[in-house]
Design a protein around this motif. Sequence first.
Motif, PDB file in Angstrom:
ATOM      1  N   THR A  29      18.352   0.531   6.250  1.00  0.00           N
ATOM      2  CA  THR A  29      18.610  -0.428   7.324  1.00  0.00           C
ATOM      3  C   THR A  29      17.387  -1.257   7.686  1.00  0.00           C
ATOM      4  O   THR A  29      17.491  -2.191   8.487  1.00  0.00           O
ATOM      5  CB  THR A  29      19.122   0.291   8.583  1.00  0.00           C
ATOM      6  N   TYR A  30      16.229  -0.926   7.125  1.00  0.00           N
ATOM      7  CA  TYR A  30      14.999  -1.681   7.377  1.00  0.00           C
ATOM      8  C   TYR A  30      14.341  -2.053   6.055  1.00  0.00           C
ATOM      9  O   TYR A  30      14.374  -1.273   5.093  1.00  0.00           O
ATOM     10  CB  TYR A  30      14.002  -0.874   8.212  1.00  0.00           C
ATOM     11  N   GLY A  31      13.739  -3.235   6.022  1.00  0.00           N
ATOM     12  CA  GLY A  31      12.943  -3.669   4.888  1.00  0.00           C
ATOM     13  C   GLY A  31      11.572  -4.091   5.372  1.00  0.00           C
ATOM     14  O   GLY A  31      11.451  -4.932   6.267  1.00  0.00           O
ATOM     15  N   TRP A  32      10.535  -3.497   4.804  1.00  0.00           N
ATOM     16  CA  TRP A  32       9.156  -3.758   5.223  1.00  0.00           C
ATOM     17  C   TRP A  32       8.340  -4.248   4.036  1.00  0.00           C
ATOM     18  O   TRP A  32       8.627  -3.882   2.893  1.00  0.00           O
ATOM     19  CB  TRP A  32       8.499  -2.483   5.740  1.00  0.00           C
ATOM     20  N   THR A  33       7.287  -5.021   4.306  1.00  0.00           N
ATOM     21  CA  THR A  33       6.337  -5.364   3.257  1.00  0.00           C
ATOM     22  C   THR A  33       4.916  -5.280   3.793  1.00  0.00           C
ATOM     23  O   THR A  33       4.687  -5.354   5.001  1.00  0.00           O
ATOM     24  CB  THR A  33       6.531  -6.799   2.712  1.00  0.00           C
ATOM     25  N   PHE A  34       3.973  -5.159   2.871  1.00  0.00           N
ATOM     26  CA  PHE A  34       2.569  -5.309   3.222  1.00  0.00           C
ATOM     27  C   PHE A  34       2.345  -6.765   3.664  1.00  0.00           C
ATOM     28  O   PHE A  34       3.133  -7.656   3.360  1.00  0.00           O
ATOM     29  CB  PHE A  34       1.684  -5.023   2.006  1.00  0.00           C
ATOM     30  N   ASP A  35       1.254  -7.004   4.378  1.00  0.00           N
ATOM     31  CA  ASP A  35       0.897  -8.360   4.790  1.00  0.00           C
ATOM     32  C   ASP A  35      -0.615  -8.529   4.638  1.00  0.00           C
ATOM     33  O   ASP A  35      -1.379  -8.163   5.523  1.00  0.00           O
ATOM     34  CB  ASP A  35       1.328  -8.621   6.236  1.00  0.00           C
ATOM     35  N   SER A  36      -1.025  -9.034   3.497  1.00  0.00           N
ATOM     36  CA  SER A  36      -2.445  -9.250   3.217  1.00  0.00           C
ATOM     37  C   SER A  36      -2.534 -10.503   2.361  1.00  0.00           C
ATOM     38  O   SER A  36      -2.260 -10.479   1.159  1.00  0.00           O
ATOM     39  CB  SER A  36      -3.032  -8.038   2.484  1.00  0.00           C
ATOM     40  N   ALA A  37      -2.909 -11.621   2.990  1.00  0.00           N
ATOM     41  CA  ALA A  37      -2.718 -12.947   2.394  1.00  0.00           C
ATOM     42  C   ALA A  37      -3.458 -13.151   1.079  1.00  0.00           C
ATOM     43  O   ALA A  37      -2.997 -13.908   0.229  1.00  0.00           O
ATOM     44  CB  ALA A  37      -3.141 -14.018   3.397  1.00  0.00           C
ATOM     45  N   VAL A  38      -4.599 -12.483   0.899  1.00  0.00           N
ATOM     46  CA  VAL A  38      -5.356 -12.659  -0.336  1.00  0.00           C
ATOM     47  C   VAL A  38      -4.749 -11.842  -1.473  1.00  0.00           C
ATOM     48  O   VAL A  38      -4.686 -12.296  -2.613  1.00  0.00           O
ATOM     49  CB  VAL A  38      -6.837 -12.261  -0.118  1.00  0.00           C
ATOM     50  N   LEU A  39      -4.299 -10.639  -1.166  1.00  0.00           N
ATOM     51  CA  LEU A  39      -3.846  -9.709  -2.201  1.00  0.00           C
ATOM     52  C   LEU A  39      -2.427  -9.980  -2.692  1.00  0.00           C
ATOM     53  O   LEU A  39      -2.118  -9.729  -3.861  1.00  0.00           O
ATOM     54  CB  LEU A  39      -3.937  -8.275  -1.678  1.00  0.00           C
ATOM     55  N   TRP A  40      -1.551 -10.463  -1.799  1.00  0.00           N
ATOM     56  CA  TRP A  40      -0.147 -10.629  -2.171  1.00  0.00           C
ATOM     57  C   TRP A  40       0.398 -11.946  -1.662  1.00  0.00           C
ATOM     58  O   TRP A  40      -0.247 -12.634  -0.864  1.00  0.00           O
ATOM     59  CB  TRP A  40       0.689  -9.464  -1.612  1.00  0.00           C
ATOM     60  N   GLN A  41       1.615 -12.271  -2.079  1.00  0.00           N
ATOM     61  CA  GLN A  41       2.240 -13.513  -1.638  1.00  0.00           C
ATOM     62  C   GLN A  41       2.616 -13.429  -0.160  1.00  0.00           C
ATOM     63  O   GLN A  41       2.774 -12.349   0.419  1.00  0.00           O
ATOM     64  CB  GLN A  41       3.477 -13.806  -2.492  1.00  0.00           C
ATOM     65  N   GLU A  42       2.783 -14.601   0.446  1.00  0.00           N
ATOM     66  CA  GLU A  42       3.063 -14.706   1.884  1.00  0.00           C
ATOM     67  C   GLU A  42       4.419 -14.082   2.221  1.00  0.00           C
ATOM     68  O   GLU A  42       5.472 -14.554   1.785  1.00  0.00           O
ATOM     69  CB  GLU A  42       3.040 -16.175   2.304  1.00  0.00           C
ATOM     70  N   PRO A  43       4.416 -13.004   3.007  1.00  0.00           N
ATOM     71  CA  PRO A  43       5.673 -12.267   3.230  1.00  0.00           C
ATOM     72  C   PRO A  43       6.711 -13.024   4.039  1.00  0.00           C
ATOM     73  O   PRO A  43       7.909 -12.905   3.774  1.00  0.00           O
ATOM     74  CB  PRO A  43       5.214 -11.002   3.956  1.00  0.00           C
ATOM     75  N   PHE A  44       6.284 -13.823   5.019  1.00  0.00           N
ATOM     76  CA  PHE A  44       7.273 -14.444   5.895  1.00  0.00           C
ATOM     77  C   PHE A  44       8.145 -15.456   5.156  1.00  0.00           C
ATOM     78  O   PHE A  44       9.299 -15.658   5.512  1.00  0.00           O
ATOM     79  CB  PHE A  44       6.580 -15.089   7.100  1.00  0.00           C
ATOM     80  N   VAL A  45       7.599 -16.071   4.121  1.00  0.00           N
ATOM     81  CA  VAL A  45       8.412 -16.961   3.294  1.00  0.00           C
ATOM     82  C   VAL A  45       9.499 -16.155   2.581  1.00  0.00           C
ATOM     83  O   VAL A  45      10.661 -16.564   2.512  1.00  0.00           O
ATOM     84  CB  VAL A  45       7.524 -17.686   2.264  1.00  0.00           C
ATOM     85  N   ILE A  46       9.103 -14.988   2.095  1.00  0.00           N
ATOM     86  CA  ILE A  46      10.040 -14.126   1.369  1.00  0.00           C
ATOM     87  C   ILE A  46      11.054 -13.507   2.328  1.00  0.00           C
ATOM     88  O   ILE A  46      12.229 -13.317   1.960  1.00  0.00           O
ATOM     89  CB  ILE A  46       9.257 -13.047   0.595  1.00  0.00           C
ATOM     90  N   TYR A  47      10.646 -13.218   3.572  1.00  0.00           N
ATOM     91  CA  TYR A  47      11.589 -12.654   4.549  1.00  0.00           C
ATOM     92  C   TYR A  47      12.806 -13.561   4.726  1.00  0.00           C
ATOM     93  O   TYR A  47      13.938 -13.077   4.875  1.00  0.00           O
ATOM     94  CB  TYR A  47      10.922 -12.474   5.916  1.00  0.00           C
ATOM     95  N   SER A  48      12.585 -14.858   4.742  1.00  0.00           N
ATOM     96  CA  SER A  48      13.696 -15.785   4.939  1.00  0.00           C
ATOM     97  C   SER A  48      14.748 -15.608   3.853  1.00  0.00           C
ATOM     98  O   SER A  48      15.957 -15.628   4.125  1.00  0.00           O
ATOM     99  CB  SER A  48      13.175 -17.226   4.954  1.00  0.00           C
ATOM    100  N   GLN A  49      14.307 -15.397   2.613  1.00  0.00           N
ATOM    101  CA  GLN A  49      15.238 -15.194   1.509  1.00  0.00           C
ATOM    102  C   GLN A  49      15.910 -13.821   1.582  1.00  0.00           C
ATOM    103  O   GLN A  49      17.100 -13.686   1.292  1.00  0.00           O
ATOM    104  CB  GLN A  49      14.507 -15.360   0.182  1.00  0.00           C
ATOM    105  N   ILE A  50      15.144 -12.798   1.972  1.00  0.00           N
ATOM    106  CA  ILE A  50      15.740 -11.460   2.109  1.00  0.00           C
ATOM    107  C   ILE A  50      16.832 -11.482   3.167  1.00  0.00           C
ATOM    108  O   ILE A  50      17.953 -10.971   2.961  1.00  0.00           O
ATOM    109  CB  ILE A  50      14.671 -10.413   2.469  1.00  0.00           C
ATOM    110  N   LEU A  51      16.532 -12.092   4.302  1.00  0.00           N
ATOM    111  CA  LEU A  51      17.508 -12.144   5.392  1.00  0.00           C
ATOM    112  C   LEU A  51      18.742 -12.941   4.998  1.00  0.00           C
ATOM    113  O   LEU A  51      19.869 -12.584   5.369  1.00  0.00           O
ATOM    114  CB  LEU A  51      16.851 -12.738   6.640  1.00  0.00           C
ATOM    115  N   ALA A  52      18.538 -14.012   4.223  1.00  0.00           N
ATOM    116  CA  ALA A  52      19.665 -14.842   3.804  1.00  0.00           C
ATOM    117  C   ALA A  52      20.568 -14.118   2.820  1.00  0.00           C
ATOM    118  O   ALA A  52      21.772 -14.400   2.748  1.00  0.00           O
ATOM    119  CB  ALA A  52      19.154 -16.147   3.195  1.00  0.00           C
ATOM    120  N   GLN A  53      19.995 -13.171   2.054  1.00  0.00           N
ATOM    121  CA  GLN A  53      20.757 -12.510   1.001  1.00  0.00           C
ATOM    122  C   GLN A  53      21.166 -11.074   1.348  1.00  0.00           C
ATOM    123  O   GLN A  53      21.665 -10.340   0.495  1.00  0.00           O
ATOM    124  CB  GLN A  53      19.945 -12.537  -0.302  1.00  0.00           C
ATOM    125  N   THR A  54      20.925 -10.672   2.596  1.00  0.00           N
ATOM    126  CA  THR A  54      21.415  -9.385   3.096  1.00  0.00           C
ATOM    127  C   THR A  54      22.154  -9.645   4.408  1.00  0.00           C
ATOM    128  O   THR A  54      22.119 -10.750   4.946  1.00  0.00           O
ATOM    129  CB  THR A  54      20.261  -8.394   3.337  1.00  0.00           C
TER     130      THR A  54
END
Length: 339
Positions: A29-54
């Motif tokens: 029921t929950y989806g979490w990601t790391f948030d570290s701008a240098v190491l990984w891609q920007e999570p909030f952009v990806i959240y929009s797609q996750i929310l749209a597809q769940t």
Amino acid sequence: MDFGLVLQTDPPAARVISLMKRAERNGFTYGWTFDSAVLWQEPFVIYSQILAQTTKLTIGPMVTNPGTRTWEVTASTFATLNDMFGNRTVCGIGRGDSAMRVAGRRPNTLARISEAMKVIRALGRGEEADLGGTRIRFPWIKPGAQLPVWMAAYGPKALKMAGEEADGFILQLADPYLTEYMVKAVRDAAVAAGRDPSEITVCVAAPAYVTEDDSPEALAHARDQCRWFGGMVGNHVADLVAKYGEHSAQVPDELTDYIKARQGYDYSHHGRAGNPDTQFVPDEIVDRFCVIGPAGKHVEKLHALRELGVDQFAVYDMHDAQEATIDAYGARVIPAVNA
């Protein structure tokens, strides 16, 4: 008990989205990601797609911090997602261990986290907040907007602050003794502050690896895939030892003893299986901090954690059996825990 899935936002983002969709199908029921701008891609952009597809997943960072983005930008991002998808976000927040250090800055102080939590929560709910002497609010937020703020903590001052101020407490380890110790600290602080401790959501986050049996070979492989976690926790623990001393009444030895052989840490391997900087982590710590073994062992440990007041178990799924772990939880673990 709720169940969450925790991922790094490694490219391609499509895989992160796919795993989150798989998790929802399996009862998470929950989806979490790391948030570290240098190491990984920007999570909030990806959240929009996750929310749209769940349809039901609540999404958030584990964890963001007050130093990477200005607070009104963080609050506006959450509030925009909630306006689009209906109050389906949660703000996990902490010191910003990797996000700040990799960018050449120190992790945030507790005082800064405290101030940021108040501002982000208020703005995300459409309320007015004091932003450094300027009173602001978002005029576009609709009535009923919500933004719970959950705080990650280990040390005594952070645990106290979580109990006094946060809507939820994130504990990044699944050791029953330390869970009991820290949940009690948070709840005692809540009571002392005049709060109802039952209103603070408790989330335990740790790697999980489901094996087909409990043979030495299967368990050894699972431990090696999850050993990185002891190194990640060790970063926070090292800061506590530096602050309070090697043996302090304020920090239990069960949390700090194992880092004596720690010799440094390279963030390029942060949160990854096979991390060469985590060989100092003994099997005992992997077994205590993580959840490994056949499905029945997972059910047994999660029952114990729930008895200690844990409301959600969030699975760190960074190893060589990502899909298999999600599916095993959906088929054999979540139904048994929540029967």
